[in-house]
Design a protein around this motif. Structure first.
Motif, mmCIF file in Angstrom:
data_model
loop_
_atom_site.group_PDB
_atom_site.id
_atom_site.type_symbol
_atom_site.label_atom_id
_atom_site.label_comp_id
_atom_site.label_asym_id
_atom_site.label_seq_id
_atom_site.Cartn_x
_atom_site.Cartn_y
_atom_site.Cartn_z
ATOM 1 N N TRP A 90 0.879 -1.160 0.000
ATOM 2 C CA TRP A 90 0.000 0.000 0.000
ATOM 3 C C TRP A 90 0.921 1.215 0.000
ATOM 4 C CZ3 TRP A 90 -4.441 0.649 4.086
ATOM 5 C CH2 TRP A 90 -5.234 1.732 3.727
ATOM 6 N N ARG A 91 1.216 1.717 -1.165
ATOM 7 C CA ARG A 91 2.228 2.764 -1.346
ATOM 8 C C ARG A 91 1.934 4.034 -0.543
ATOM 9 N NH1 ARG A 91 6.151 -0.055 -3.447
ATOM 10 N NH2 ARG A 91 5.618 -1.233 -5.289
ATOM 11 N N ASP A 92 0.679 4.461 -0.499
ATOM 12 C CA ASP A 92 0.341 5.672 0.252
ATOM 13 C C ASP A 92 0.691 5.530 1.728
ATOM 14 O OD1 ASP A 92 -0.615 6.828 -2.052
ATOM 15 O OD2 ASP A 92 -2.727 6.454 -1.602
ATOM 16 N N MET A 93 0.417 4.360 2.301
ATOM 17 C CA MET A 93 0.735 4.152 3.712
ATOM 18 C C MET A 93 2.243 4.028 3.912
ATOM 19 S SD MET A 93 -2.018 4.593 5.096
ATOM 20 C CE MET A 93 -2.157 4.045 6.760
ATOM 21 N N ALA A 94 2.925 3.406 2.980
ATOM 22 C CA ALA A 94 4.382 3.291 3.080
ATOM 23 C C ALA A 94 5.017 4.678 3.094
ATOM 24 C CB ALA A 94 4.928 2.456 1.926
ATOM 25 N N GLU A 95 4.524 5.562 2.239
ATOM 26 C CA GLU A 95 5.041 6.930 2.207
ATOM 27 C C GLU A 95 4.682 7.684 3.482
ATOM 28 O OE1 GLU A 95 3.663 8.811 -1.373
ATOM 29 O OE2 GLU A 95 4.626 7.305 -2.647
ATOM 30 N N LYS A 96 3.479 7.472 3.975
ATOM 31 C CA LYS A 96 3.028 8.151 5.188
ATOM 32 C C LYS A 96 3.923 7.826 6.381
ATOM 33 C CE LYS A 96 -0.886 8.408 8.369
ATOM 34 N NZ LYS A 96 -2.262 8.004 8.630
ATOM 35 N N TRP A 97 4.338 6.577 6.526
ATOM 36 C CA TRP A 97 5.099 6.141 7.683
ATOM 37 C C TRP A 97 6.609 6.132 7.469
ATOM 38 C CZ3 TRP A 97 2.483 6.479 11.877
ATOM 39 C CH2 TRP A 97 1.116 6.275 11.846
ATOM 40 N N GLU A 98 7.081 6.477 6.292
ATOM 41 C CA GLU A 98 8.510 6.396 5.990
ATOM 42 C C GLU A 98 9.361 7.231 6.941
ATOM 43 O OE1 GLU A 98 12.070 5.318 4.723
ATOM 44 O OE2 GLU A 98 10.202 4.360 4.110
ATOM 45 N N ALA A 99 8.944 8.444 7.238
ATOM 46 C CA ALA A 99 9.744 9.312 8.114
ATOM 47 C C ALA A 99 9.904 8.692 9.504
ATOM 48 C CB ALA A 99 9.094 10.686 8.216
ATOM 49 N N GLU A 100 8.816 8.160 10.057
ATOM 50 C CA GLU A 100 8.903 7.547 11.383
ATOM 51 C C GLU A 100 9.731 6.265 11.341
ATOM 52 O OE1 GLU A 100 6.003 5.596 14.736
ATOM 53 O OE2 GLU A 100 5.232 7.268 13.558
ATOM 54 N N LEU A 101 9.531 5.463 10.311
ATOM 55 C CA LEU A 101 10.281 4.209 10.205
ATOM 56 C C LEU A 101 11.772 4.460 10.022
ATOM 57 C CD1 LEU A 101 7.860 2.126 8.002
ATOM 58 C CD2 LEU A 101 8.468 1.689 10.380
ATOM 59 N N SER A 102 12.124 5.536 9.342
ATOM 60 C CA SER A 102 13.541 5.807 9.105
ATOM 61 C C SER A 102 14.275 6.180 10.386
ATOM 62 C CB SER A 102 13.715 6.893 8.047
ATOM 63 O OG SER A 102 13.198 8.117 8.521
ATOM 64 N N GLN A 103 13.526 6.498 11.464
ATOM 65 C CA GLN A 103 14.146 6.816 12.749
ATOM 66 C C GLN A 103 14.650 5.572 13.469
ATOM 67 O OE1 GLN A 103 11.476 9.122 15.124
ATOM 68 N NE2 GLN A 103 11.224 10.695 13.576
ATOM 69 N N TYR A 104 14.200 4.418 13.049
ATOM 70 C CA TYR A 104 14.627 3.189 13.702
ATOM 71 C C TYR A 104 16.023 2.804 13.239
ATOM 72 C CZ TYR A 104 10.079 2.573 15.750
ATOM 73 O OH TYR A 104 8.953 2.753 16.491
ATOM 74 N N ASP A 105 16.781 2.310 14.154
ATOM 75 C CA ASP A 105 18.143 1.905 13.843
ATOM 76 C C ASP A 105 18.109 0.609 13.053
ATOM 77 O OD1 ASP A 105 21.076 1.183 15.907
ATOM 78 O OD2 ASP A 105 20.820 1.359 13.754
ATOM 79 N N LYS A 106 18.388 0.696 11.771
ATOM 80 C CA LYS A 106 18.340 -0.480 10.893
ATOM 81 C C LYS A 106 19.487 -1.448 11.179
ATOM 82 C CE LYS A 106 16.401 2.370 7.290
ATOM 83 N NZ LYS A 106 16.663 2.983 6.016
ATOM 84 N N GLY A 107 20.607 -0.932 11.579
ATOM 85 C CA GLY A 107 21.785 -1.777 11.769
ATOM 86 C C GLY A 107 21.741 -2.659 12.994
ATOM 87 N N SER A 108 21.092 -2.198 14.063
ATOM 88 C CA SER A 108 21.137 -2.968 15.313
ATOM 89 C C SER A 108 20.111 -4.081 15.355
ATOM 90 C CB SER A 108 20.918 -2.034 16.504
ATOM 91 O OG SER A 108 19.581 -1.588 16.529
ATOM 92 N N GLY A 109 19.027 -3.919 14.601
ATOM 93 C CA GLY A 109 17.980 -4.930 14.621
ATOM 94 C C GLY A 109 17.172 -4.912 15.905
ATOM 95 N N THR A 110 17.387 -3.904 16.763
ATOM 96 C CA THR A 110 16.661 -3.845 18.020
ATOM 97 C C THR A 110 15.283 -3.251 17.849
ATOM 98 O OG1 THR A 110 17.507 -1.654 18.556
ATOM 99 C CG2 THR A 110 18.786 -3.563 19.328
ATOM 100 N N GLY A 111 15.098 -2.472 16.802
ATOM 101 C CA GLY A 111 13.814 -1.847 16.592
ATOM 102 C C GLY A 111 13.603 -0.626 17.471
ATOM 103 N N LYS A 112 14.633 -0.185 18.167
ATOM 104 C CA LYS A 112 14.512 0.992 19.021
ATOM 105 C C LYS A 112 14.839 2.239 18.220
ATOM 106 C CE LYS A 112 15.624 -1.381 23.285
ATOM 107 N NZ LYS A 112 16.550 -1.507 24.388
ATOM 108 N N LYS A 113 14.168 3.331 18.586
ATOM 109 C CA LYS A 113 14.458 4.590 17.914
ATOM 110 C C LYS A 113 15.874 5.023 18.238
ATOM 111 C CE LYS A 113 9.883 6.543 17.491
ATOM 112 N NZ LYS A 113 9.029 7.683 17.778
#
Length: 126
Positions: A90-113
């Motif tokens: 659902w592209r519209d929702m993916a775009e809507k949440w992208e900014a918040e999701l990008s705050q998560y640390d992708k490298g650690s895998g912890t899912g913490k901001k």
């Protein structure tokens, strides 16, 4: 193009467990009775208690699944190769949440901001 199979579904059952979602119901479309089934195995664990569902307009079922751990998943389902034919992003929702999701640390895998460091000064009074 998404067209409903039936505007009303009878004898429906919906279940969410820590790994899976399942739906089963019976409906009629164009005078033909059909059984509708959906079974999804998630990539990671989910919370049954925090998940919900309801029937929506035009024969749709809206489902909200709560992840057991906050994180950006590589994909929704356990299998990278098997998924319903009409399932997509659902592209519209993916775009809507992208900014918040990008705050998560992708490298650690912890899912913490990501935590702000002392160098990340937002004060504009310099």
């Amino acid at each position: 193009w998404n067209a409903p199979g039936a505007l009303e579904v009878q004898n429906s059952s919906v279940a969410v467990s820590d790994c899976c979602f399942s739906f089963r119901g019976y409906g009629e479309h164009s005078m033909i009775k059909k059984e509708y089934k959906l079974f999804l195995q998630f990539l990671e664990s989910v919370e049954e208690a925090g998940s919900s569902w309801h029937f929506a307009a035009a024969g749709r079922l809206t489902v909200t699944i709560r992840k057991a751990r906050a994180a950006r998943w590589e994909r929704l389902l356990r299998s990278a190769n098997v998924r319903p034919e009409n399932m997509g992003i659902w592209r519209d929702m993916a775009e809507k949440w992208e900014a918040e999701l990008s705050q998560y640390d992708k490298g650690s895998g912890t899912g913490k901001k990501k935590q702000k460091s002392a160098d990340d000064d937002d004060d504009e009074d310099e």
